[in-house]
Design a protein around this motif. Sequence first.
Motif, mmCIF file in Angstrom:
data_model
loop_
_atom_site.group_PDB
_atom_site.id
_atom_site.type_symbol
_atom_site.label_atom_id
_atom_site.label_comp_id
_atom_site.label_asym_id
_atom_site.label_seq_id
_atom_site.Cartn_x
_atom_site.Cartn_y
_atom_site.Cartn_z
ATOM 1 N N TYR A 852 37.169 39.273 35.354
ATOM 2 C CA TYR A 852 37.766 37.947 35.507
ATOM 3 C C TYR A 852 39.288 38.063 35.472
ATOM 4 O O TYR A 852 39.842 39.096 35.104
ATOM 5 N N TYR A 853 39.949 36.966 35.850
ATOM 6 C CA TYR A 853 41.419 36.916 35.872
ATOM 7 C C TYR A 853 41.873 35.726 35.057
ATOM 8 O O TYR A 853 41.405 34.601 35.257
ATOM 9 N N LYS A 858 48.270 35.984 33.295
ATOM 10 C CA LYS A 858 48.401 36.833 34.481
ATOM 11 C C LYS A 858 47.858 38.245 34.202
ATOM 12 O O LYS A 858 48.491 39.249 34.527
ATOM 13 N N ILE A 860 44.390 40.747 34.557
ATOM 14 C CA ILE A 860 43.092 40.987 35.176
ATOM 15 C C ILE A 860 42.262 41.859 34.237
ATOM 16 O O ILE A 860 42.786 42.789 33.613
ATOM 17 N N ARG A 872 42.332 46.043 30.692
ATOM 18 C CA ARG A 872 43.125 44.827 30.910
ATOM 19 C C ARG A 872 44.483 45.209 31.491
ATOM 20 O O ARG A 872 45.166 46.072 30.936
ATOM 21 N N VAL A 875 49.152 41.518 36.083
ATOM 22 C CA VAL A 875 49.373 41.371 37.529
ATOM 23 C C VAL A 875 50.721 40.693 37.736
ATOM 24 O O VAL A 875 50.998 39.643 37.150
ATOM 25 N N VAL A 890 44.376 37.034 43.809
ATOM 26 C CA VAL A 890 43.580 37.535 42.685
ATOM 27 C C VAL A 890 42.421 36.580 42.410
ATOM 28 O O VAL A 890 41.307 36.997 42.066
ATOM 29 N N GLN A 891 42.684 35.262 42.607
ATOM 30 C CA GLN A 891 41.660 34.268 42.324
ATOM 31 C C GLN A 891 40.462 34.374 43.261
ATOM 32 O O GLN A 891 39.373 33.869 42.955
#
Length: 914
Positions: A852-853, A858, A860, A872, A875, A890-891
Amino acid sequence: MSYKRSRIRQSKKAVSTMLVTAMCLSGGAAAFADSNTTTTAANTTSTSSQTTAGTASIFSDVASGFWAEKHIYKLASEGIILGEKGKFRPNDSITQEEAVTLALRFMNLDSKLPSVPVVPDKLKVGNYFKPYVALALQQKLIDQTEEIAATGAKESWGSKKASREWIAKILVRSLGKEADAKAAGSKSTTFADNAKISNSARGFVTVAVDLGLTKGVEGNKFDPLGLVTRAQIATFFSRGQGYINPGYAGVYEGIVSELTDSKLTLYIDGKTRSFTLDNRSVFFTSDSETKIAKSDLKPFTKVMAIDKVGSAAYVEVTDPKQQVESIEGTFAKVTGGNTIWVSTPTGYASYGYDSATQFIDQNGKVIAPTAITADSTIEIQKETFSPDKKTVVVKVKSGLVNKTSSGTIQSVDQNAKTVTLKDASGSVEQYKVDNNTLVRYQSQIITLGELKPNVAVNYTVKNSVLTNLEVTQSVERTVKGMLVDVNAGSKLLTFKNSSGALDVKVLADKPSILIDGITDAGLNDLIADVNAGDQVEITLDAQEKVTRIQVLGRQSELLTDSTVVSYDSKYKALTVIDGAKKLHVYTLDEKTKLDYNSASPTLSGIEPLLTKDRKVSITHIGDRALSLQIIYKYEGTYVSANTSAKNVTIQLSGGKTMTLNYTGSSLPLEIYGIASPSLSDIKPGDAVVAQLSANQDVLQTLAVKTPVQFEVVSVDTANSRVRAKSKGITDEFYVDKATLLGDNGQAIKASELTAGQVINVTFNGRNVVSVQVVKLNLGKVLSVDGSTVTVKSFNGGNTSYPVSGGVKVIRNGSVTTNANTLTNSDHVEIRKDETGQTVFTVLNSIVRPFSYYDASSKVITVKHDFNDNNYRFEVSLDTYVHQGDTTLTVQSLKENDNIVLYFNNNKLVEIEKQ
């Protein structure tokens, strides 16, 4: 409301650095009486009665841009310093009683001033200062015994000028650092005048030196008895405020929640406070000494404001980072109740907005919420400083544009392949161009490089790409060629163009002439000849008239091995004899470029030096001297040294060798990184600069040219000093006298250097002569064929890098010079090292399923094994996220998507979806 600081104090170590470093400056400032009062016994008032009037106005003797202007404004707004008859006397030396008064105001101890002050008779002070001196004794800011012992029988303690070492004590004590100074009292400093620093003050200086806080003044001296000026001490205490919490009245720090041309509103601890902005308000940032414009203030940044009867007399940006979080997604729709819906990988998300929310398209134009087209990528910005987390900006990041319009060119970026236009409505838009974009002027096909700002155009955009651009008015353009004839009378210029054909153009009334080495050049300075005229670039205006001529090259001659025979100042005639014993006479004029080891060379300044047997170098055309240099140094390569004969031989650029004598016991050698270099540290072929004595008869210094590649750690813009690291070693050096270049070779300022940049630095001995930012390219290796390495960059373009000159390949810390070790699966960073050699650094990578992001942090997160703690990653905006040639957000990644993460120097630079 009390004065609250959120930017706590990096470290007390930094305070001492600031104090001692600042004490080694020259030029000064602080005033201690209001403009309507003086500091005499007959006419004095307390500080508290003087803090409401006029403190935001600069003093009449402090010009705009003065080096201490920021600190004077700040302390005056806080009521710590006051004027005297409208003046500040910045360069006057501070007295001891004034310094004590300022220190107590800085410590915000005015409320503790005794009503009946007791000051020893031996400490003579003015009546106005007695309460302050009495309080200073109580607070142990000064030591009674120590001060009496240091005051002569006929001296007045109060009016005595404060010395550097004495001010060091006051400053450090006011910041609570006396214990550290006493603990270091037995240590010696590294200053050449260490013995001149009194025992009682040495500990204060030693603490600063041990922490690397100062290198002293010129000649590695501290100058302990040197005087401190008013501007200087104001600067000390202003900077010191960043490390204490004195609780000054009228000083507030918060987040900018509202900003108009005349109003500033701060969000402070759940409440808001507004200030009027007017022509008395001044604006600064915490990391710069230079004033900024009101327009430079940004909403949602941290700001400190000093209130003077509702007006913000002084405003300082303490953190320029806007306190907002960004969420990116695909726009779905707007519904009633002021709600915007966004499509995410896990479904739809809704965000509320109100009348204060700004909606902006991809060109920065304000639009209505209903103007956003479906499937546009949007960025929602929510403020993070209040419990409401309001939506403040909704920005369209990308959406397909199809239009035909007219406007004007704003700029053209040929590297990025973009054109910025202002359309007929005044909106500024930027569009991509590609190989199919058609650019026309009248019936001609022209290049993007021929487009100039403010040219009127008609244009067509399809799918956000410019397909057609037609210039509708005449354009300025440039051509290159060789000058054949310049006729000022008929205003005609004849040149041979790049194809070899003759061309004739009409001269404008006052064309600009640019010739390197000639100031204010005119038409008569141009050299026109059928076979050997100047190589020039000619600028033509809309009517095809010549408006500018820049000389790119000319066939001048250089005479290096010459000696002055005589100089006639009346006729400006210089007679020299060359190495072949042949006489030459050259005429000097005001446009002759001069070089004689002076920062501001002039003809009148060089004339006294043109004495018999003086060695000179002359560039000339015929008998006209274009440049004249008094030889004070030679540049070339090292050949050899004879320690018995005490001489060194170097080879100049033209191949000639020269032997220079030296007088010391050893060769005066300077090499960067070597404290005491010896002959074994220099080898034949090394580039060197031989600095001569004033009489040109002996070698003064032989400086080896050394290129070093660094990574910038920090930049002290005010002092033009860079802190950088190379191969694990950190160093500091000054760049104020160096040539500074960006990664494209453009001239830059020290303020444009930033932490994290890679720079190539060239040293002459220990002096920096040039700094250039190294261009870093990231991409994927496409092919290696033995002569070139072809890489596909993140922007989609392909670049081929030749390997014939040698390359370096770095993989997991190991270095090889074989380009064939690169493979088509390698993702690399490409840069030039300090020698100009191409370096390929293979990016480290890991393959993981996406988890997940977290948009707020910010970060990932990827799925991992139980024993794997590396899952972890932060980004950044520069992280390239893609699948093949398609750029992603990223989403858009979904749980369990298989991704490859690539790292450069432990920074996540690329995410590739499999």
